[in-house]
Motif scaffolding. Structure first.
Motif, short mmCIF file in Angstrom:
data_model
loop_
_atom_site.label_atom_id
_atom_site.label_comp_id
_atom_site.label_asym_id
_atom_site.label_seq_id
_atom_site.Cartn_x
_atom_site.Cartn_y
_atom_site.Cartn_z
N THR A 186 -7.26 33.46 3.57
CA THR A 186 -6.02 34.24 3.33
C THR A 186 -5.48 35.13 2.48
O THR A 186 -4.76 36.23 2.66
N LEU A 187 -6.23 35.18 1.17
CA LEU A 187 -5.84 35.98 0.23
C LEU A 187 -6.44 37.24 0.14
O LEU A 187 -5.96 38.23 -0.47
N ARG A 202 -10.39 21.96 11.90
CA ARG A 202 -10.18 22.09 10.32
C ARG A 202 -10.18 23.28 10.14
O ARG A 202 -11.36 24.16 10.25
N VAL A 203 -9.22 24.02 9.60
CA VAL A 203 -9.34 25.38 8.86
C VAL A 203 -9.72 25.40 7.64
O VAL A 203 -9.16 24.52 6.71
N HIS A 204 -10.60 26.33 7.09
CA HIS A 204 -11.00 26.14 5.74
C HIS A 204 -10.65 27.51 5.13
O HIS A 204 -11.16 28.73 5.60
N ASP A 205 -9.55 27.39 4.21
CA ASP A 205 -9.09 28.86 3.54
C ASP A 205 -9.96 28.89 2.30
O ASP A 205 -9.98 28.09 1.43
N ASN A 257 -10.05 30.01 -0.52
CA ASN A 257 -9.09 30.66 -1.44
C ASN A 257 -9.72 30.89 -2.83
O ASN A 257 -8.64 31.52 -3.53
N ALA A 258 -10.62 30.57 -3.10
CA ALA A 258 -11.06 30.29 -4.78
C ALA A 258 -12.55 30.77 -4.98
O ALA A 258 -13.01 31.72 -4.61
N TYR A 304 -17.83 29.23 2.43
CA TYR A 304 -18.12 28.52 3.57
C TYR A 304 -18.84 28.90 4.88
O TYR A 304 -18.87 30.15 5.10
N ILE A 331 -3.11 35.21 -8.65
CA ILE A 331 -2.88 33.62 -8.38
C ILE A 331 -3.75 33.47 -7.00
O ILE A 331 -3.59 34.07 -6.12
N ARG A 332 -4.78 32.27 -7.16
CA ARG A 332 -5.38 31.97 -6.01
C ARG A 332 -4.77 30.81 -5.28
O ARG A 332 -5.41 30.23 -4.50
N THR A 333 -3.83 30.48 -5.51
CA THR A 333 -2.97 29.49 -4.70
C THR A 333 -2.04 29.88 -3.98
O THR A 333 -1.08 30.51 -4.21
N PRO A 334 -2.36 30.09 -2.57
CA PRO A 334 -1.33 30.85 -1.77
C PRO A 334 -0.14 30.09 -1.45
O PRO A 334 0.06 29.21 -1.92
N TYR A 348 1.75 29.59 0.96
CA TYR A 348 2.17 28.74 2.27
C TYR A 348 1.73 27.23 1.82
O TYR A 348 2.47 26.44 2.34
N ILE A 406 -5.83 21.64 7.42
CA ILE A 406 -6.18 22.86 6.71
C ILE A 406 -6.72 22.24 5.49
O ILE A 406 -6.04 21.57 4.77
N GLU A 407 -7.82 23.36 4.90
CA GLU A 407 -8.28 22.81 3.61
C GLU A 407 -8.20 24.02 2.86
O GLU A 407 -8.71 24.98 3.14
N LEU A 408 -7.88 23.63 1.55
CA LEU A 408 -7.82 24.62 0.52
C LEU A 408 -8.61 24.11 -0.96
O LEU A 408 -8.67 23.23 -0.96
N GLU A 409 -8.82 25.44 -1.73
CA GLU A 409 -9.24 24.86 -2.90
C GLU A 409 -8.12 24.99 -3.84
O GLU A 409 -7.57 26.30 -4.04
N ILE A 410 -7.73 23.90 -4.73
CA ILE A 410 -6.87 23.83 -5.75
C ILE A 410 -7.16 23.50 -7.06
O ILE A 410 -7.98 22.50 -7.12
N PHE A 411 -6.85 24.41 -7.87
CA PHE A 411 -7.05 24.10 -9.33
C PHE A 411 -6.21 23.09 -9.75
O PHE A 411 -4.99 22.80 -9.45
#
Lengths: 206, 99
Positions: A104-105, A152-155, A157-158, A162, B29-32, B34, B89-94
């Motif tokens: 998304t970023l 399962r949506v995989h963002d 973002n860091a 994937y 910032i890599r934390t969206p 939303y 929904i899955e994200l990477e969070i520091f």
């Protein structure tokens, strides 16, 4: 804004910045024009065939599949693909779960493995919509996911990248690894499509 | 890069329920947006990575921050989410973005 004549188009701000930076780096001897051209050629050469080969191997070899789900980058290297710097997580589709990838970023994508991302992957509509209405977006790609299947949506973002391990389609028993790999398209590896067995063309003989 | 070498200790284990900070600092910032303020469950620990907010300022980003893969329920994240109740929904969070 000044009106341009003829077919000449002025560079955009970012194009100009890229050219300036590149010329500076060459001028200062940090990189050479040849090195840049070589890197661009190598990037164009990489394509989703690499990911498809990994999927086909995983479909045939459960031990490889287990290693791939545990460490995607190492599983890529095992097949001889060089993926420097790539931290790959492979997510597995099952009869209960469908995975789809987005960034998304910006446009993070496992380029070392799949090559350049398609334009739509980098577009704002895909990036903003697939996170909040994945079923609708997938349907627009022609991929209908039954309501009882979890999405399962995989963002990405860091730091991780994937790739989706799709389900092996029924009716492919006894297929060779190469033939199986031919079913796995780029879009299957992003999760917006499912592997499809090509329909046999209607011929008069059969 | 291993957690042991860096000496950065992850504070949360797989399965822990965590909440993303609701904050709006300036910078890279890599934390969206939303996902800020939402709670989810740690799905895996990805390792430890230099803080991208520091890297963007030409600093070394050390000590590296543990990076978590966090799973959120879609219906918690989006009001009026239309889709399966089990969708996630899955994200990477520091770690420094977890409160």
């Amino acid at each position: 804004m000044r009106k341009e004549t003829g077919s000449y188009q002025p560079y955009s701000y970012f194009q100009l910045m890229e050219i300036s930076l590149r010329e500076l780096l060459v001028e200062k001897g940090v990189v050479t024009e040849d090195a840049i051209a070589g890197a661009m050629a190598a990037m164009r050469e990489r394509g989703p065939e690499r990911g498809a080969a990994m999927v086909a191997r995983a479909w045939l070899d459960p031990a490889y599949k287990a290693r791939m789900l545990a460490d995607g980058s190492r599983a890529a290297e095992e097949l001889g693909f060089e993926v420097p710097g790539l931290r790959l997580i492979v997510v597995e589709n099952t009869s209960d779960t469908h995975n789809v990838i987005v960034c998304t970023l910006c446009s993070c994508y496992p380029r070392m493995l799949l090559g350049l991302p398609p334009e739509w992957y980098k577009s704002r509509p895909y990036r903003s919509r697939v996170v909040r209405e994945p079923r609708k977006v997938l349907a627009e790609f022609g991929t209908k996911i039954p309501p009882k299947v979890q999405i399962r949506v995989h963002d990405s973002n860091a730091d991780m990248r994937y790739m989706v391990l799709p389900l092996r389609p029924a009716g492919t028993e006894r297929w060779s690894e190469e033939r199986l790999a031919g079913l796995v398209t780029r879009d299957c590896l992003i999760g917006v499509a499912l592997p499809q067995i090509p329909k046999k063309p209607k011929s008069r003989k059969s | 890069m291993t957690l042991e070498k860096l000496g950065t200790v992850p504070l949360y284990g797989v399965g822990a329920r965590v909440r993303v900070r609701r904050a709006a600092p300036l910078g890279h910032i890599r934390t969206p947006f939303y996902i800020r303020g939402h709670a989810g469950v740690v799905e895996r620990i990805c390792g430890a990575f230099p803080n991208p907010e520091e890297l963007a300022q030409q600093r070394d980003g050390l000590p590296a921050q543990p990076l978590y893969r966090v799973r959120f329920r879609q219906k918690d994240v989006w009001p009026g989410y239309r889709g399966g109740a089990s969708d996630v929904i899955e994200l990477e969070i520091f770690q420094h973005w977890i409160e």
